[in-house]
Scaffold this motif. Structure first.
Motif, PDB file in Angstrom:
ATOM      1  N   ASP A  97     140.828  24.490  51.262  1.00 29.14           N
ATOM      2  CA  ASP A  97     139.917  25.627  51.388  1.00 29.14           C
ATOM      3  C   ASP A  97     140.706  26.911  51.652  1.00 29.14           C
ATOM      4  N   ASN A  98     140.795  27.760  50.641  1.00 29.77           N
ATOM      5  CA  ASN A  98     141.576  28.996  50.742  1.00 29.77           C
ATOM      6  C   ASN A  98     140.996  29.963  51.769  1.00 29.77           C
ATOM      7  N   PHE A  99     139.683  30.073  51.788  1.00 33.30           N
ATOM      8  CA  PHE A  99     139.027  31.020  52.692  1.00 33.30           C
ATOM      9  C   PHE A  99     139.322  30.683  54.149  1.00 33.30           C
ATOM     10  N   ILE A 100     139.195  29.413  54.516  1.00 33.08           N
ATOM     11  CA  ILE A 100     139.476  29.008  55.896  1.00 33.08           C
ATOM     12  C   ILE A 100     140.935  29.270  56.236  1.00 33.08           C
ATOM     13  N   ALA A 101     141.834  29.013  55.299  1.00 29.11           N
ATOM     14  CA  ALA A 101     143.255  29.255  55.547  1.00 29.11           C
ATOM     15  C   ALA A 101     143.523  30.722  55.850  1.00 29.11           C
TER      16      ALA A 101
ATOM     17  N   ALA B 272     136.246  40.519  59.119  1.00 29.64           N
ATOM     18  CA  ALA B 272     136.260  40.337  60.574  1.00 29.64           C
ATOM     19  C   ALA B 272     135.175  39.392  61.059  1.00 29.64           C
ATOM     20  N   LEU B 273     134.007  39.481  60.456  1.00 28.70           N
ATOM     21  CA  LEU B 273     132.887  38.629  60.857  1.00 28.70           C
ATOM     22  C   LEU B 273     132.302  37.971  59.609  1.00 28.70           C
ATOM     23  N   PRO B 274     133.006  36.986  59.071  1.00 23.65           N
ATOM     24  CA  PRO B 274     132.504  36.324  57.865  1.00 23.65           C
ATOM     25  C   PRO B 274     131.218  35.564  58.158  1.00 23.65           C
ATOM     26  N   ILE B 275     130.307  35.595  57.212  1.00 25.95           N
ATOM     27  CA  ILE B 275     129.030  34.896  57.343  1.00 25.95           C
ATOM     28  C   ILE B 275     128.839  34.020  56.113  1.00 25.95           C
ATOM     29  N   HIS B 276     128.544  32.753  56.356  1.00 25.91           N
ATOM     30  CA  HIS B 276     128.292  31.824  55.263  1.00 25.91           C
ATOM     31  C   HIS B 276     129.512  31.682  54.350  1.00 25.91           C
ATOM     32  N   GLY B 277     130.701  31.791  54.943  1.00 23.72           N
ATOM     33  CA  GLY B 277     131.909  31.654  54.149  1.00 23.72           C
ATOM     34  C   GLY B 277     132.126  32.790  53.172  1.00 23.72           C
ATOM     35  N   ASN B 278     131.376  33.899  53.355  1.00 20.94           N
ATOM     36  CA  ASN B 278     131.439  35.063  52.463  1.00 20.94           C
ATOM     37  C   ASN B 278     131.158  34.695  51.007  1.00 20.94           C
ATOM     38  N   VAL B 279     130.314  33.675  50.816  1.00 19.19           N
ATOM     39  CA  VAL B 279     129.866  33.306  49.470  1.00 19.19           C
ATOM     40  C   VAL B 279     128.347  33.195  49.442  1.00 19.19           C
TER      41      VAL B 279
ATOM     42  N   SER C  25     146.784  30.945  52.166  1.00 24.69           N
ATOM     43  CA  SER C  25     146.243  29.911  51.295  1.00 24.69           C
ATOM     44  C   SER C  25     147.199  29.408  50.227  1.00 24.69           C
ATOM     45  N   GLY C  26     148.119  30.273  49.777  1.00 24.56           N
ATOM     46  CA  GLY C  26     148.977  29.911  48.661  1.00 24.56           C
ATOM     47  C   GLY C  26     148.452  30.386  47.325  1.00 24.56           C
ATOM     48  N   LEU C  27     147.404  31.208  47.338  1.00 24.13           N
ATOM     49  CA  LEU C  27     146.893  31.768  46.087  1.00 24.13           C
ATOM     50  C   LEU C  27     147.911  32.681  45.409  1.00 24.13           C
ATOM     51  N   SER C  28     148.762  33.299  46.198  1.00 28.12           N
ATOM     52  CA  SER C  28     149.716  34.261  45.655  1.00 28.12           C
ATOM     53  C   SER C  28     150.979  33.588  45.137  1.00 28.12           C
ATOM     54  N   ARG C  29     151.417  34.032  43.967  1.00 32.49           N
ATOM     55  CA  ARG C  29     152.699  33.561  43.434  1.00 32.49           C
ATOM     56  C   ARG C  29     153.872  34.296  44.066  1.00 32.49           C
ATOM     57  N   TYR C  30     153.596  35.238  44.958  1.00 34.81           N
ATOM     58  CA  TYR C  30     154.679  35.909  45.684  1.00 34.81           C
ATOM     59  C   TYR C  30     155.301  35.003  46.751  1.00 34.81           C
ATOM     60  N   ASN C  31     154.556  33.986  47.209  1.00 35.25           N
ATOM     61  CA  ASN C  31     155.089  33.064  48.209  1.00 35.25           C
ATOM     62  C   ASN C  31     156.313  32.335  47.652  1.00 35.25           C
TER      63      ASN C  31
ATOM     64  N   TYR D 204     137.705  37.271  41.397  1.00 39.67           N
ATOM     65  CA  TYR D 204     136.718  37.777  42.353  1.00 39.67           C
ATOM     66  C   TYR D 204     135.413  36.992  42.335  1.00 39.67           C
ATOM     67  N   GLN D 205     135.094  36.347  41.204  1.00 39.97           N
ATOM     68  CA  GLN D 205     133.799  35.674  41.071  1.00 39.97           C
ATOM     69  C   GLN D 205     133.846  34.179  41.398  1.00 39.97           C
ATOM     70  N   TRP D 206     135.006  33.678  41.788  1.00 38.91           N
ATOM     71  CA  TRP D 206     135.143  32.244  42.015  1.00 38.91           C
ATOM     72  C   TRP D 206     135.233  31.933  43.501  1.00 38.91           C
ATOM     73  N   TYR D 207     134.646  30.809  43.889  1.00 34.25           N
ATOM     74  CA  TYR D 207     134.510  30.433  45.297  1.00 34.25           C
ATOM     75  C   TYR D 207     135.848  30.395  46.036  1.00 34.25           C
ATOM     76  N   TYR D 208     136.937  30.077  45.328  1.00 31.33           N
ATOM     77  CA  TYR D 208     138.223  29.927  45.998  1.00 31.33           C
ATOM     78  C   TYR D 208     138.903  31.259  46.303  1.00 31.33           C
ATOM     79  N   SER D 209     138.242  32.368  45.956  1.00 30.38           N
ATOM     80  CA  SER D 209     138.833  33.680  46.180  1.00 30.38           C
ATOM     81  C   SER D 209     137.894  34.595  46.951  1.00 30.38           C
ATOM     82  N   ALA D 210     137.240  34.049  47.976  1.00 28.20           N
ATOM     83  CA  ALA D 210     136.324  34.855  48.790  1.00 28.20           C
ATOM     84  C   ALA D 210     137.101  35.902  49.581  1.00 28.20           C
TER      85      ALA D 210
END
Length: 430
Positions: free
Chosen positions: A274-278, A167-174, A320-326, A157-163
């Motif tokens: 970029d996981n967030f954009i994906a 619906a209306l993200p601002i500043h990449g939600n970071v 993004s591929g963050l999940s190992r369920y893929n 939760y605290q790392w940039y790659y897991s924002a």
């Protein structure tokens, strides 16, 4: 009689040339197979799971295959499917917001566009539009998804790659925090929420309280907890005006404000992984398809319509591929890469993918002698490394490949080194 001899010689030469070409092609395949078989049978690969598929982009001939119908955890190779989904559903300009104006009040909703004041993309289309309106009401009921994807690690939760998704993200939600020389915080709404002190975490788990070590020199990117109220507060801070909140849009046809160039998002997603954009692109696509923001709607639509002929049905759970369920096979990857190669011009497609030795996540790997020969997406999670994309052989032929490696305990660097050797063999042999 002379005519018959001429026809005979012409047919003979044609058959001879065809035979020679087929023999040369067969010989090249044999050399590649021998080299790859030797590599993959070495002790290095003994206790890991590896799948490979390489085809000729023009003829579709299979050059090499090994476990190509087996399922692998793809990591960020998942973004290849997300790119395909976006190219199939989104316009050249990304929808920024949707709105209805009635009785001098502008009701607006997010489209999940990730570029709104994104720290690197910096699109201000929506902000400029809202600044020119007198009475604003934010409607947030179109977001029908979870903030995190299934199977994401809770302590990311605290790392940039897991924002968080929204619906209306601002500043990449970071929250971006750095010194210049005083402490700079963006979005400025969070200025009083950042404490300059050493802490075990970058942010509290359950609140928007952030920490920036006094000795830190570079920029810290930390996701913030999203909510409708937080979105409204950030907007009010940016616009210097009040913003109301409503549960539903008024009846009527919605207008759409278009913002950033779609390719700028695709390049950022693929080059920087970029996981967030994906994740947000799948939401934007679902809004185009259904007017509801839910990534599963996009994934289901693509699999049931555009990719219904895949030989193996993938398990696709996030963008993004963050999940190992893929779970995807090398055949899945090559099939989508092949469709992308037909869908988009080579120049545009290769600019979207990282180029070996030149750009993005491949900048320091897979370099050519004089120019790039690999254009591909990497994907890495602990104990997993995948690379899928395109290779230009010395002959000029374009090859489509997918190398998927799971469950290794050796260093990822060594995994990449051995993969690079195989790619060089492909380049120099074929």
């Amino acid at each position: 009689m002379q005519f018959c001899n001429f026809e005979f010689m012409k047919n003979f030469l044609f058959l001879a040339v065809t035979f020679l070409l087929l023999s040369a092609c067969s010989s090249k395949k044999s050399l590649v197979s021998k080299s790859f078989d030797k590599q993959l049978s070495s002790s290095f690969y003994k206790n890991q799971f590896t799948g490979v598929l390489v085809i000729d982009a023009e003829t579709k001939d299979t050059i090499y295959t090994n476990n190509s119908d087996k399922y692998f955890i793809p990591a960020s190779n998942t973004k290849i499917f997300t790119l395909f989904a976006a190219l199939k559903t989104l316009p050249a300009q990304i929808p920024a917001i949707k709105y209805i104006k009635t009785n001098d009040i502008l009701y607006f909703e997010g489209t999940a566009d990730p570029s709104f004041l994104h720290p690197y993309l910096k699109d201000s289309t929506a902000l400029n539009f809202l600044q020119n309106q007198s009475n604003l009401v934010f409607v947030a009921n179109n977001f029908q998804d979870e903030k995190y994807g299934p199977g994401w690690a809770w302590d990311d939760y605290q790392w940039y790659y897991s924002a968080e998704k929204s619906a209306l993200p601002i500043h990449g939600n970071v929250v971006m925090t750095y010194k210049n020389p005083k402490l700079i915080v963006s979005p400025p709404y969070f200025k009083d929420s950042v404490l300059e002190m050493t802490h075990t975490n970058n942010r509290n788990e359950t609140s928007n309280r952030f920490y920036y070590p006094p000795t830190k020199k570079d920029t810290l990117e930390t996701p913030f907890i999203t909510s409708d109220q937080t979105t409204r507060s950030i907007l009010e801070n940016l616009l210097s005006k009040k913003v109301g909140i409503a549960s539903t849009m008024p009846s009527g046809e919605k207008g759409t404000l278009y913002g950033s160039n779609a390719d700028s998002l695709y390049v950022r997603m693929m080059h920087e992984s970029d996981n967030f954009i994906a994740e947000q692109l799948l939401l934007v696509a679902s809004g185009v398809l259904t007017d509801t923001l839910n990534g599963k709607l996009t994934r289901d639509y693509i699999l049931e319509n555009e990719l219904k002929d895949l030989k193996q049905e993938p398990r696709w759970v996030d963008g993004s591929g963050l999940s190992r369920y893929n779970l995807f096979t090398p055949q899945n990857m090559v099939s989508v890469l092949d469709q992308l190669y037909s869908l988009v011009s080579q120049e545009r497609l290769f600019s979207i993918f990282p180029a070996g030795g030149l750009s993005g996540t491949l900048k320091n790997r897979f370099a050519g002698d004089e120019k790039p020969y690999v254009f591909a997406k990497s994907g890495s999670l602990s104990n997993n490394y995948c690379l899928s994309g395109y290779l230009i052989a010395n002959s000029g032929k374009v090859l489509i490949f997918s190398f998927m490696n799971n469950h290794f305990k050796q260093s990822t660097s060594e995994e990449r080194n051995r993969l690079e050797q195989m790619l060089q063999t492909l380049r120099d042999t074929y």
